[in-house]
Design a protein around this motif. Structure first.
Motif, PDB file in Angstrom:
ATOM      1  N   SER A   1     -10.648   0.590  -2.163  1.00  0.00           N
ATOM      2  CA  SER A   1      -9.994   0.206  -0.909  1.00  0.00           C
ATOM      3  C   SER A   1      -8.561   0.701  -0.849  1.00  0.00           C
ATOM      4  N   ASP A   2      -7.754   0.414  -1.871  1.00  0.00           N
ATOM      5  CA  ASP A   2      -6.373   0.902  -1.871  1.00  0.00           C
ATOM      6  C   ASP A   2      -6.348   2.414  -2.018  1.00  0.00           C
TER       7      ASP A   2
ATOM      8  N   SER B   1      -6.429 -12.449  -3.142  1.00  0.00           N
ATOM      9  CA  SER B   1      -6.534 -11.959  -4.519  1.00  0.00           C
ATOM     10  C   SER B   1      -7.152 -13.013  -5.432  1.00  0.00           C
TER      11      SER B   1
ATOM     12  N   PRO C   1      -5.960  -4.961   2.468  1.00  0.00           N
ATOM     13  CA  PRO C   1      -7.317  -5.320   2.052  1.00  0.00           C
ATOM     14  C   PRO C   1      -7.416  -6.713   1.444  1.00  0.00           C
TER      15      PRO C   1
ATOM     16  N   ASP D   1      -8.613   1.133  -7.160  1.00  0.00           N
ATOM     17  CA  ASP D   1      -9.847   0.663  -6.515  1.00  0.00           C
ATOM     18  C   ASP D   1     -10.113   1.451  -5.237  1.00  0.00           C
TER      19      ASP D   1
ATOM     20  N   GLN E   1       0.812  -1.209   0.000  1.00  0.00           N
ATOM     21  CA  GLN E   1       0.000   0.000   0.000  1.00  0.00           C
ATOM     22  C   GLN E   1       0.850   1.267   0.000  1.00  0.00           C
TER      23      GLN E   1
ATOM     24  N   THR F   1      -5.910  -4.578  -5.508  1.00  0.00           N
ATOM     25  CA  THR F   1      -6.094  -3.730  -4.329  1.00  0.00           C
ATOM     26  C   THR F   1      -4.842  -3.766  -3.466  1.00  0.00           C
TER      27      THR F   1
ATOM     28  N   PRO G   1     -12.709  -4.022   0.925  1.00  0.00           N
ATOM     29  CA  PRO G   1     -12.460  -4.493  -0.440  1.00  0.00           C
ATOM     30  C   PRO G   1     -13.465  -5.526  -0.948  1.00  0.00           C
TER      31      PRO G   1
ATOM     32  N   SER H   1     -18.662  -2.988  -0.512  1.00  0.00           N
ATOM     33  CA  SER H   1     -18.493  -1.548  -0.704  1.00  0.00           C
ATOM     34  C   SER H   1     -19.346  -0.713   0.239  1.00  0.00           C
TER      35      SER H   1
ATOM     36  N   SER I   1     -13.872  -2.287  -5.730  1.00  0.00           N
ATOM     37  CA  SER I   1     -12.766  -3.243  -5.674  1.00  0.00           C
ATOM     38  C   SER I   1     -13.062  -4.558  -6.380  1.00  0.00           C
ATOM     39  N   HIS I   2     -14.338  -4.849  -6.621  1.00  0.00           N
ATOM     40  CA  HIS I   2     -14.687  -6.094  -7.309  1.00  0.00           C
ATOM     41  C   HIS I   2     -14.824  -5.923  -8.826  1.00  0.00           C
TER      42      HIS I   2
ATOM     43  N   ARG J   1     -10.750 -13.047  -4.705  1.00  0.00           N
ATOM     44  CA  ARG J   1     -11.379 -11.856  -5.289  1.00  0.00           C
ATOM     45  C   ARG J   1     -11.519 -11.967  -6.802  1.00  0.00           C
TER      46      ARG J   1
END
Length: 482
Positions: A210-211, A417, A278, A208, A94, A274, A320, A323, A247-248, A420
């Motif tokens: 979250s990040d 990841s 997260p 995204d 991050q 992301t 993440p 939302s 994020s999705h 996700r």
């Protein structure tokens, strides 16, 4: 036809890691490239350059690209069937930022599959060494941002955090202030996560939510850039960042480069990348009421939260995998680096000797120096049970008086990841991540509190809190705790 699988990537501080899982969520492939060891030509230490002022810390962008070339070639040599990959997502350390030079989009889009990607992209970056999360050289930019937003608390109310030196907006402000021509030549600014996604997409990937909420730039409630924050950091910043996305989000199909060079299916989808923390939340299948602790290069504590109240310490990030909710995070910088230093100085560089020393120390350490809920541990140090029970920050299970659970892999950001990636394909049908990962193995119990430990540690909590405040607000210690 080969059974479908899903890839999860993690562009972390010291390594590039990858995991492949099948439709039953079983890990079928796992590999890594260690920057210092496998790419010695970049001469990094711990994956980074620590500059002479001891405050500026960067990593070479091309090292990350070359690591990707290397790990894909390793997968190819092992016989990995790229055509079975249906989707991928990933994570990045991050706060780090990558600066694309004007005209780079065309080079990225038209990269020749006859060449390793790092050769095609070697002239694409206006800043060759990316500032990363370990950098603490932007104190003046932080003060200016808080002043522009009406104070630290107001900035936290908007972005989820007061101004932090490692946060991307302040790093951008420093580059603009010190190198305005470099900033002028930059057409896009990525986070490490969106940079990595861009490599696979063959186009600039969006940041995204979250990040993006770890930048001091995103309004975490509205999920949009804050104009006052942007204006306080640099002119023309919004166009250089692009529009943030959930994020999705499925960003598009994989670049033809990978189909031609490695045999990926052209239908393989890229789901938004992301941040590493997260992604770990997803990988550890965190539930409301759980606390997760990652014992990585930095130590982080995070939890799922419904209605956050931003404060002057810690961070609120967009969740993440949902939302509508958030994640709270505390970060202790350089956690593993400090553990390794103590191991080297006091235990001859041996984790076994380190563990023996801990075992011989009475609970509570003779007085030398929270919530009761399940704790989940991940990160490189999480497989050392003595560290889990006795070390983070001094004691985990005993101080929290709660059982500690781990998952089967320390690479929770990679695993998250991959989860996700699957979730991104079905999220628009209102399928939750929890539904997607029902088949995943449950976290396993690692350690439980030592009987009587609660009585030992309760009186130490007040003293610990007082000492922590001294460390946090001592400028000489700013490289240790934020």
């Amino acid at each position: 036809m080969a059974a479908p699988c899903y890839l999860g990537w993690d562009f972390s501080t010291q390594q590039l890691k990858v995991i492949a899982i099948d439709e039953q969520l079983r890990v079928i492939y796992e590999d890594n490239v260690h920057f210092d060891k496998d790419l010695p030509e970049f001469k990094t230490q711990g994956g980074v350059y620590i500059h002479s002022d001891r405050l500026s810390v960067t990593s070479p962008v091309l090292m990350w690209v070359k690591a990707l070339d290397m790990i894909l070639e390793k997968m190819k040599s092992s016989g990995f069937n790229f055509s079975q990959v249906r989707a991928m997502s990933g994570a990045g350390q991050q706060h780090g930022s990558v600066y694309w030079k004007k005209g780079s989009i065309q080079i990225l889009k038209n990269a020749s599959s006859e060449l390793p990607l790092h050769q095609s992209l070697k002239g694409c970056f206006s800043v060759s060494d990316s500032p990363i999360w370990m950098d603490s050289s932007t104190a003046s930019q932080c003060r200016a941002l808080e002043k522009a937003l009406g104070g630290a608390q107001h900035l936290a109310n908007v972005t989820g955090s007061r101004a932090y030196e490692r946060f991307t907006g302040n790093q951008i402000a420093k580059i603009y202030s010190q190198n305005p021509e470099v900033y002028k030549q930059t057409e896009r600014i990525s986070l490490v996560s969106s940079f990595a996604a861009s490599l696979f997409l063959g186009a600039y990937a969006p940041i995204d939510y979250s990040d993006g909420s770890g930048m001091n730039l995103l309004q975490i409630w509205e999920k949009a850039w804050s104009k006052p924050c942007l204006d306080a950091c640099a002119p023309g910043l919004e166009e250089r960042l692009g529009c943030p996305v959930p994020s999705h989000s499925v960003l598009g199909p994989i670049s033809p480069y990978y189909s031609q060079r490695y045999g990926f299916s052209p239908d393989c989808k890229i789901v938004a990348f992301t941040g590493d923390n997260p992604a770990s939340l997803a990988g550890m299948r965190l539930q409301e009421g759980d606390i997760a602790i990652s014992l990585g290069t930095s130590d982080t504590l995070f939890l799922w939260i419904q209605e956050p109240t931003p404060a002057l310490e810690g961070h609120i990030l967009c969740n993440p995998v949902d939302s509508q909710t958030y994640m709270a995070l505390l970060c202790f910088k350089n956690g593993s680096l400090m553990r390794e230093r103590i191991r080297d100085e006091c235990a001859s560089g041996s984790w076994d000797e380190f563990s023996k020393a801990l075992s011989s120390t009475v609970a509570g350490n003779s007085g030398n120096l929270v919530p009761r809920t399940r704790i989940l541990a991940t990160g490189g140090a999480s497989h050392n049970k003595k560290i889990l029970q006795c070390f983070f920050p001094q004691v985990l299970s005993d101080v929290f008086n709660a059982p500690v659970f781990t998952i089967d892999t320390a690479n929770s950001a990679c695993l998250g990841s991959a989860y996700r990636a699957i979730h991104g394909l079905v999220a628009e049908r209102n399928v939750s991540l929890a539904d997607v990962v029902k088949l995943a193995p449950e976290p396993r119990l690692a350690v439980t509190p030592t009987p009587g430990a609660e009585e030992l540690y309760r009186p130490l909590l007040k003293r610990y809190a007082e000492l922590e405040q001294k460390v946090i607000y001592n400028p000489a210690s700013s490289c240790l705790v934020k």
